[in-house]
Enzyme design. Structure first.
Site, PDB file in Angstrom:
ATOM      1  N   PHE A  11       0.798  -1.229  -0.107  1.00 52.19           N
ATOM      2  CA  PHE A  11       0.005  -0.098   0.267  1.00 52.19           C
ATOM      3  C   PHE A  11       0.720   1.012  -0.199  1.00 52.19           C
ATOM      4  O   PHE A  11       0.701   1.750  -0.771  1.00 52.19           O
ATOM      5  CB  PHE A  11      -1.186  -0.638   0.944  1.00 52.19           C
ATOM      6  CG  PHE A  11      -1.664   1.265   1.865  1.00 52.19           C
ATOM      7  CD1 PHE A  11      -1.847   1.688   0.492  1.00 52.19           C
ATOM      8  CD2 PHE A  11      -1.393   1.935   2.812  1.00 52.19           C
ATOM      9  CE1 PHE A  11      -2.941   2.809   1.077  1.00 52.19           C
ATOM     10  CE2 PHE A  11      -2.429   2.825   3.698  1.00 52.19           C
ATOM     11  CZ  PHE A  11      -2.581   3.188   2.258  1.00 52.19           C
ATOM     12  N   ASP A  31      10.246  -6.864  -3.371  1.00 51.40           N
ATOM     13  CA  ASP A  31       9.251  -7.232  -3.449  1.00 51.40           C
ATOM     14  C   ASP A  31       8.558  -8.839  -3.411  1.00 51.40           C
ATOM     15  O   ASP A  31       9.573  -8.908  -4.313  1.00 51.40           O
ATOM     16  CB  ASP A  31       7.180  -6.226  -3.495  1.00 51.40           C
ATOM     17  CG  ASP A  31       6.597  -6.687  -2.787  1.00 51.40           C
ATOM     18  OD1 ASP A  31       6.206  -4.823  -2.202  1.00 51.40           O
ATOM     19  OD2 ASP A  31       6.050  -7.863  -1.996  1.00 51.40           O
ATOM     20  N   THR A  35       2.094  -9.454   0.918  1.00 48.56           N
ATOM     21  CA  THR A  35       0.992  -8.848   1.052  1.00 48.56           C
ATOM     22  C   THR A  35       1.220  -7.819   0.464  1.00 48.56           C
ATOM     23  O   THR A  35      -0.456  -7.629  -0.293  1.00 48.56           O
ATOM     24  CB  THR A  35       0.721  -8.317   2.444  1.00 48.56           C
ATOM     25  OG1 THR A  35       2.203  -7.046   2.280  1.00 48.56           O
ATOM     26  CG2 THR A  35       0.909  -9.332   4.007  1.00 48.56           C
ATOM     27  N   ASN A  99      20.028  -6.554   6.208  1.00 45.17           N
ATOM     28  CA  ASN A  99      20.408  -6.791   5.403  1.00 45.17           C
ATOM     29  C   ASN A  99      20.227  -5.248   4.395  1.00 45.17           C
ATOM     30  O   ASN A  99      21.244  -4.784   3.639  1.00 45.17           O
ATOM     31  CB  ASN A  99      19.829  -7.959   3.944  1.00 45.17           C
ATOM     32  CG  ASN A  99      19.746  -8.908   5.187  1.00 45.17           C
ATOM     33  OD1 ASN A  99      20.472  -9.340   5.350  1.00 45.17           O
ATOM     34  ND2 ASN A  99      18.804  -9.757   4.980  1.00 45.17           N
ATOM     35  N   LYS A 105      25.141   0.546   3.797  1.00 48.28           N
ATOM     36  CA  LYS A 105      26.516   0.415   3.932  1.00 48.28           C
ATOM     37  C   LYS A 105      27.664   0.642   3.673  1.00 48.28           C
ATOM     38  O   LYS A 105      28.229   1.510   2.656  1.00 48.28           O
ATOM     39  CB  LYS A 105      26.998   0.166   5.551  1.00 48.28           C
ATOM     40  CG  LYS A 105      28.264   0.155   6.061  1.00 48.28           C
ATOM     41  CD  LYS A 105      27.954  -0.667   7.703  1.00 48.28           C
ATOM     42  CE  LYS A 105      30.234  -1.063   7.375  1.00 48.28           C
ATOM     43  NZ  LYS A 105      30.491  -2.270   7.188  1.00 48.28           N
ATOM     44  N   ALA A 114      11.063   2.606   7.767  1.00 55.87           N
ATOM     45  CA  ALA A 114       9.333   2.219   8.004  1.00 55.87           C
ATOM     46  C   ALA A 114       8.822   1.937   9.984  1.00 55.87           C
ATOM     47  O   ALA A 114       8.640   0.475   9.522  1.00 55.87           O
ATOM     48  CB  ALA A 114       8.972   1.932   7.210  1.00 55.87           C
ATOM     49  N   TYR A 145       5.244  -7.640  15.692  1.00 55.14           N
ATOM     50  CA  TYR A 145       5.084  -6.537  15.058  1.00 55.14           C
ATOM     51  C   TYR A 145       5.675  -5.849  16.261  1.00 55.14           C
ATOM     52  O   TYR A 145       7.321  -5.072  15.431  1.00 55.14           O
ATOM     53  CB  TYR A 145       4.061  -5.974  14.509  1.00 55.14           C
ATOM     54  CG  TYR A 145       3.228  -4.989  13.626  1.00 55.14           C
ATOM     55  CD1 TYR A 145       4.323  -4.799  12.422  1.00 55.14           C
ATOM     56  CD2 TYR A 145       3.450  -3.628  14.084  1.00 55.14           C
ATOM     57  CE1 TYR A 145       3.954  -4.464  11.453  1.00 55.14           C
ATOM     58  CE2 TYR A 145       3.280  -2.722  13.639  1.00 55.14           C
ATOM     59  CZ  TYR A 145       3.584  -3.097  11.921  1.00 55.14           C
ATOM     60  OH  TYR A 145       3.325  -1.627  11.371  1.00 55.14           O
ATOM     61  N   LYS A 149       9.738  -3.895  15.148  1.00 57.31           N
ATOM     62  CA  LYS A 149       9.672  -2.824  14.851  1.00 57.31           C
ATOM     63  C   LYS A 149      11.339  -2.026  15.948  1.00 57.31           C
ATOM     64  O   LYS A 149      11.518  -1.293  15.662  1.00 57.31           O
ATOM     65  CB  LYS A 149       8.460  -1.961  15.168  1.00 57.31           C
ATOM     66  CG  LYS A 149       7.409  -1.845  13.907  1.00 57.31           C
ATOM     67  CD  LYS A 149       7.986  -1.738  12.340  1.00 57.31           C
ATOM     68  CE  LYS A 149       7.021  -2.193  11.502  1.00 57.31           C
ATOM     69  NZ  LYS A 149       7.863  -1.295  10.073  1.00 57.31           N
TER      70      LYS A 149
HETATM   71  P1  NAD Z   1       1.491  -3.509   2.810  1.00 52.48           P
HETATM   72  O1  NAD Z   1       1.669  -4.936   3.987  1.00 52.48           O
HETATM   73  O2  NAD Z   1       0.451  -2.970   2.065  1.00 52.48           O
HETATM   74  O3  NAD Z   1       2.890  -3.610   2.205  1.00 52.48           O
HETATM   75  C1  NAD Z   1       3.900  -4.494   3.394  1.00 52.48           C
HETATM   76  C2  NAD Z   1       5.044  -4.894   1.501  1.00 52.48           C
HETATM   77  O4  NAD Z   1       6.442  -5.779   1.913  1.00 52.48           O
HETATM   78  C3  NAD Z   1       4.250  -6.036   0.496  1.00 52.48           C
HETATM   79  O5  NAD Z   1       3.946  -5.464  -0.356  1.00 52.48           O
HETATM   80  C4  NAD Z   1       4.737  -7.519   1.029  1.00 52.48           C
HETATM   81  O6  NAD Z   1       4.762  -8.311  -0.316  1.00 52.48           O
HETATM   82  C5  NAD Z   1       6.259  -7.181   0.839  1.00 52.48           C
HETATM   83  N1  NAD Z   1       7.227  -7.604   1.557  1.00 52.48           N
HETATM   84  C6  NAD Z   1       6.789  -8.587   2.923  1.00 52.48           C
HETATM   85  N2  NAD Z   1       7.807  -9.113   3.536  1.00 52.48           N
HETATM   86  C7  NAD Z   1       8.660  -8.726   1.972  1.00 52.48           C
HETATM   87  C8  NAD Z   1       9.915  -9.683   2.257  1.00 52.48           C
HETATM   88  N3  NAD Z   1      10.472 -10.547   3.327  1.00 52.48           N
HETATM   89  N4  NAD Z   1      10.699  -9.181   1.399  1.00 52.48           N
HETATM   90  C9  NAD Z   1      10.056  -8.412   0.222  1.00 52.48           C
HETATM   91  N5  NAD Z   1       8.911  -7.295   0.866  1.00 52.48           N
HETATM   92  C10 NAD Z   1       7.873  -8.363   1.259  1.00 52.48           C
HETATM   93  O7  NAD Z   1       1.764  -2.703   4.585  1.00 52.48           O
HETATM   94  P2  NAD Z   1       2.320  -1.088   4.655  1.00 52.48           P
HETATM   95  O8  NAD Z   1       0.881  -0.445   4.787  1.00 52.48           O
HETATM   96  O9  NAD Z   1       2.369  -0.362   3.252  1.00 52.48           O
HETATM   97  O10 NAD Z   1       2.478  -0.565   5.659  1.00 52.48           O
HETATM   98  C11 NAD Z   1       4.117  -0.733   4.967  1.00 52.48           C
HETATM   99  C12 NAD Z   1       5.343  -0.360   5.615  1.00 52.48           C
HETATM  100  O11 NAD Z   1       4.890   0.481   6.492  1.00 52.48           O
HETATM  101  C13 NAD Z   1       5.051  -1.210   6.596  1.00 52.48           C
HETATM  102  O12 NAD Z   1       7.308  -1.477   7.266  1.00 52.48           O
HETATM  103  C14 NAD Z   1       4.242  -1.228   8.107  1.00 52.48           C
HETATM  104  O13 NAD Z   1       4.933  -1.567   9.826  1.00 52.48           O
HETATM  105  C15 NAD Z   1       4.578   0.718   8.378  1.00 52.48           C
HETATM  106  N6  NAD Z   1       3.328   0.822   8.210  1.00 52.48           N
HETATM  107  C16 NAD Z   1       2.591   1.210   7.577  1.00 52.48           C
HETATM  108  C17 NAD Z   1       1.108   1.999   8.462  1.00 52.48           C
HETATM  109  C18 NAD Z   1       0.355   2.038   7.912  1.00 52.48           C
HETATM  110  O14 NAD Z   1      -1.236   3.021   8.386  1.00 52.48           O
HETATM  111  N7  NAD Z   1      -0.437   1.572   7.050  1.00 52.48           N
HETATM  112  C19 NAD Z   1       1.582   2.168  10.102  1.00 52.48           C
HETATM  113  C20 NAD Z   1       2.678   2.782  10.138  1.00 52.48           C
HETATM  114  C21 NAD Z   1       3.784   1.195  10.360  1.00 52.48           C
END
Ligand code: NAD
Ligand code: UDP
Length: 310
Positions: A11, A31, A35, A99, A105, A114, A145, A149
C-alpha cells in the site's frame, strides 16, 4: 538519484514509488508479494526509471550500481497479516533490516526505516511524542510486530553510531487510502467493504478505542521530506494525522458516507489493542515543515470512492 524501496508492491510502497518517480528519481523496487500485489505497481512497469526485483529481503541483498537512498518498508502492516505471518514479520524487521542496512553501508546510501506507532504499545502518555519510550507487552500477540519494529530502530541507531550511517526513522501512525487490500483486516477497508455489502461492521470491544488516521498522500509527503532533507542523520520522527477518532465514530461515519443499511456488531476486544493513539507531530512540523493537509472527512470520501470503483 537512485532509490531502493523494499515493500514497493504494498500500500505505502506503491504510492511512495510514484512520488519518487515524479521527483525524477530512478526507483528500484523489491517485493516478494507476501501482502502486496503486482496490480499495485503494474502501471509503473512502463516507466523507464523503474525497475522491479521480485525478492525476499530476508536474504542477502545486492543490486548493481550506485544507490543513494534505501527505504525499508517491507513488512506486513495489518495486525491480521502479521498475526498470520508472525515469524516472517519478525524476520523481515530484523534480518531484512540488517540486510538493507548492510547494503546501505556498502553503497554509502542514506537509509529511511518505516517504523510504527506500535513502538509506543498501549501508550500511557497522550499524545505520543518521540521521546516517550512506550509500553509494549513483549510476549503478547502484537509483540511480533512491535518488538521487531523496536529491534529495527535499535539496529538503525547502531549503524548510525558505529558506522556513521545517515539513518532516519519514521514512526508511522495508521495510514489509509486507495490500494489497501480489501480483505487485509485493517479497520477502514473492513468497514467500507462491510458497509458496501450491507453486512454488520465488526467492532472489537466497545469502540471507545481511538486511532488517528492519516491519508496516504500526506504520509508519502512526510516520508519524501524525511528522505531528502539535509542534516537529519539519526532523526526519529512521528508521521501521522493528530485528528483522533474513536472506532465507534469511524463506523458511524462509514455507514453515513455509504448510505448503508449496515448495523454495528460488537465483538470481544482484541488482546493488547492499544486504547488510544495520537501523534505529537511538533517535531515533524519543526524539522520537515510537514503537517497533514487532508482532513479525515475528505480522505475517507476519496478512499470510499476508490473502493466503490469510481
Ligand atoms: P503492506 O502490507 O501493504 O506492504 C508491505 C509490503 O512488504 C508488501 O508488498 C509485502 O509483499 C512486502 N514484503 C513483506 N515481506 C517481504 C519480504 N520478506 N521481502 C520483500 N517484500 C516483503 O503494508 P503497508 O501499509 O504498505 O506498510 C508498509 C510499511 O509501513 C511497513 O513496514 C509497516 O510496518 C509500516 N507502517 C504502516 C502503517 C500503515 O498504517 N499503513 C503504519 C505504521 C507503519
Ligand atoms: N477494528 C475493529 N474492527 C475491525 C478491524 C479493526 O473494531 O474489523 C479496531 C481494532 O480493534 C483497533 C482499530 O480498529 O482498535 C484499528 O485496527 P487496525 O487493525 O486497523 O490497526 P491497528 O491500529 O490496531 O494496528
Amino acid at each position: 538519484m537512485r532509490v531502493l524501496i523494499t515493500g514497493v508492491a504494498g500500500f505505502i510502497g506503491s504510492h511512495l514509488a510514484e512520488r519518487f518517480l515524479e521527483e525524477g528519481f530512478y526507483v528500484i523496487g523489491m517485493d516478494n508479494f507476501l501482502t502486496g500485489s503486482p496490480d499495485n505497481i503494474a502501471h509503473l512497469f512502463e516507466k523507464k526509471n523503474f525497475r522491479f526485483i521480485h525478492y525476499n529481503v530476508v536474504n542477502y541483498i545486492y543490486v548493481e550500481g550506485p544507490v543513494d537512498l534505501v527505504v525499508h518498508l517491507a513488512c506486513p502492516a495489518s495486525p491480521v497479516d502479521y498475526m498470520n505471518h508472525p515469524i516472517h514479520t519478525m524476520k523481515v524487521d530484523s534480518l531484512g533490516t540488517l540486510n538493507t542496512l548492510g547494503f546501505a553501508k556498502l553503497k554509502g546510501s542514506r537509509y529511511v526505516f518505516a517504523s510504527s506507532s506500535e513502538v509506543y504499545g498501549s501508550a500511557q502518555v497522550h499524545p505520543q511524542p518521540e521521546d516517550y519510550w512506550g509500553y509494549v507487552n513483549p510476549v503478547g500477540p502484537r509483540s511480533v510486530y512491535d518488538e521487531a519494529k523496536r529491534f529495527s530502530e535499535a539496529l538503525c541507531m547502531a549503524y548510525h553510531r558505529e558506522h556513521g550511517l545517515d539513518v532516519r526513522i519514521a514512526r508511522i501512525f495508521n495510514t489509509y487510502g486507495p490500494r489497501m487490500r480489501r480483505n487485509d483486516g485493517r479497520v477502514i477497508p473492513t468497514f467500507i467493504e462491510k458497509a458496501l455489502r450491507g453486512e454488520p461492521l465488526p467492532i472489537y470491544g466497545d469502540g471507545s478505542q481511538t486511532r488517528s488516521f492519516c491519508y496516504i498522500d500526506d504520509l508519502v509527503d512526510g516520508l519524501f521530506r524525511l528522505s531528502v532533507e539535509e542534516g537529519l542523520a539519526g532523526t526519529v520522527v512521528n508521521l501521522g494525522n493528530p485528528e483522533e477518532v474513536s472506532i465507534l465514530e469511524l463506523a458511524q461515519k462509514v455507514i453515513e458516507l455509504s448510505e448503508s443499511s449496515s448495523k454495528i456488531e460488537f465483538l470481544p476486544p482484541r488482546d493488547d489493542d492499544p486504547p488510544r493513539r495520537c501523534p505529537d507531530i511538533s517535531r515533524a512540523k519543526k524539522l520537515l515543515g510537514w503537517f497533514p493537509q487532508i482532513s479525515f472527512e475528505e480522505g475517507l470520501k476519496i478512499t470510499f470512492r476508490w473502493f466503490v470503483g469510481l
